[in-house]
Design a protein around this motif. Structure first.
Motif, mmCIF file in Angstrom:
data_model
loop_
_atom_site.group_PDB
_atom_site.id
_atom_site.type_symbol
_atom_site.label_atom_id
_atom_site.label_comp_id
_atom_site.label_asym_id
_atom_site.label_seq_id
_atom_site.Cartn_x
_atom_site.Cartn_y
_atom_site.Cartn_z
ATOM 1 N N ALA A 20 -26.182 6.461 7.954
ATOM 2 C CA ALA A 20 -26.200 6.234 9.401
ATOM 3 C C ALA A 20 -24.990 5.420 9.837
ATOM 4 O O ALA A 20 -24.392 5.695 10.887
ATOM 5 C CB ALA A 20 -27.493 5.529 9.804
ATOM 6 N N LYS A 21 -24.621 4.419 9.044
ATOM 7 C CA LYS A 21 -23.446 3.620 9.396
ATOM 8 C C LYS A 21 -22.203 4.494 9.473
ATOM 9 O O LYS A 21 -21.376 4.360 10.390
ATOM 10 C CB LYS A 21 -23.247 2.495 8.375
ATOM 11 N N GLU A 22 -22.048 5.411 8.518
ATOM 12 C CA GLU A 22 -20.902 6.323 8.540
ATOM 13 C C GLU A 22 -20.972 7.258 9.743
ATOM 14 O O GLU A 22 -19.968 7.499 10.417
ATOM 15 C CB GLU A 22 -20.852 7.124 7.246
ATOM 16 N N ALA A 23 -22.157 7.772 10.025
ATOM 17 C CA ALA A 23 -22.308 8.692 11.152
ATOM 18 C C ALA A 23 -21.961 8.022 12.469
ATOM 19 O O ALA A 23 -21.234 8.586 13.301
ATOM 20 C CB ALA A 23 -23.735 9.229 11.192
ATOM 21 N N PHE A 24 -22.478 6.818 12.698
ATOM 22 C CA PHE A 24 -22.237 6.128 13.959
ATOM 23 C C PHE A 24 -20.787 5.653 14.066
ATOM 24 O O PHE A 24 -20.189 5.710 15.139
ATOM 25 C CB PHE A 24 -23.202 4.956 14.109
ATOM 26 N N THR A 25 -20.219 5.201 12.949
ATOM 27 C CA THR A 25 -18.815 4.804 12.963
ATOM 28 C C THR A 25 -17.930 5.993 13.297
ATOM 29 O O THR A 25 -17.006 5.892 14.113
ATOM 30 C CB THR A 25 -18.407 4.212 11.604
ATOM 31 N N ALA A 26 -18.209 7.134 12.688
ATOM 32 C CA ALA A 26 -17.434 8.342 12.968
ATOM 33 C C ALA A 26 -17.577 8.755 14.427
ATOM 34 O O ALA A 26 -16.601 9.181 15.062
ATOM 35 C CB ALA A 26 -17.883 9.468 12.045
ATOM 36 N N PHE A 27 -18.794 8.628 14.962
ATOM 37 C CA PHE A 27 -19.016 8.991 16.368
ATOM 38 C C PHE A 27 -18.177 8.102 17.273
ATOM 39 O O PHE A 27 -17.509 8.599 18.201
ATOM 40 C CB PHE A 27 -20.499 8.844 16.705
#
Length: 254
Positions: free
Chosen positions: A236-243
């Protein structure tokens, strides 16, 4: 102007998502306003039907990511869970009109509505996996029941959009209309219901829902526990950072 417009007329309480500049993405404050309005409607004899609608170009783009990261759900009493329990247990008729994008909660809240009318521009999606998360709103229970397992797996594992006609085929929506007509049609249907004996409406809905309401509420709790745990995990951290950085996420190491 408020992000949630509340209008009561002729026994119908209409809740309009009114944050068009952010595609009606929901904040914690908006969830609180929706939850409070639904709770009041449950006890208000003059509110016989509740209608949730957006704009003809967009229903709801899901959670506001920035707000979501700053104010993550803190337990079952957080605004989002109060809203979900509210729509899952609302005893009176609950109607929705959905046009344009209906993302995440924009789709899953419809599972708890009694009647749903869609614009022919509606695009439904549940991209929880793509954000390193899991389903919510008891969608992991209700979507397989409605769509069948394999279609549900396609919707929940791939998270890709499906359009209004596909939603009509599987029973997520009752009717597809031109976007400029969907809200008005839903309002007309709500007025029809408001003219009927409320005691009969409430008892009929209770009988239809009683077989699985406890399962739905338990599924929401189970999903919420998993959701909260996954929210702080690496995916989730990677997903939100990428977003936030406007790039494709890289899940190769999570």
């Amino acid at each position: 102007m408020s992000d949630i417009l509340v209008h009561a007329e002729g026994g119908v309480l209409t809740l309009t998502l009114n944050r068009l500049e952010r595609k009606n993405s929901l904040t914690s404050d908006m969830y609180a306003s929706l939850a409070d309005a639904i709770a009041r409607a449950q006890d208000d004899a003059s509110a016989r039907v509740v209608l949730i609608q957006g704009h003809e170009t967009v229903f709801c783009a899901g959670n506001d990511i920035g707000d979501f990261l700053n104010k993550p759900p803190a337990g079952q009493d957080s605004p989002v869970f109060r809203f979900l329990r509210g729509i899952a247990t609302f005893p009176k008729p609950l109607i929705a009109a959905a046009c344009g994008p209906a993302v995440g909660i924009g789709t899953t809240m419809l599972l708890h509505c009694d009647l749903v009318y869609a614009g022919d521009n509606a695009a439904f999606s549940m991209p929880f996996v793509n954000l390193g998360l899991c389903p919510e709103a008891a969608s992991s229970l209700l979507v397989p029941q409605m769509l069948g397992y394999h279609r549900a797996a396609e919707a929940l594992l791939l998270g890709e959009p499906f359009m209004a006609e596909a939603a009509l085929e599987v029973g997520l929506v009752n009717r597809v209309l031109p976007p400029t007509e969907a809200n008005g049609y839903a309002s007309a249907q709500a007025k029809k219901l408001a003219a009927k004996p409320l005691s009969s409406l409430v008892e009929t809905k209770r009988l239809m829902k009683k077989g699985q309401q406890q399962a739905v509420l338990q599924q929401m709790i189970d999903e919420g526990e998993s959701f909260g745990r996954m929210l702080t995990a690496p995916a989730a951290k990677e997903a939100f950072t990428a977003f936030m950085e406007k790039r494709r996420p890289d899940f190769s190491k999570v």
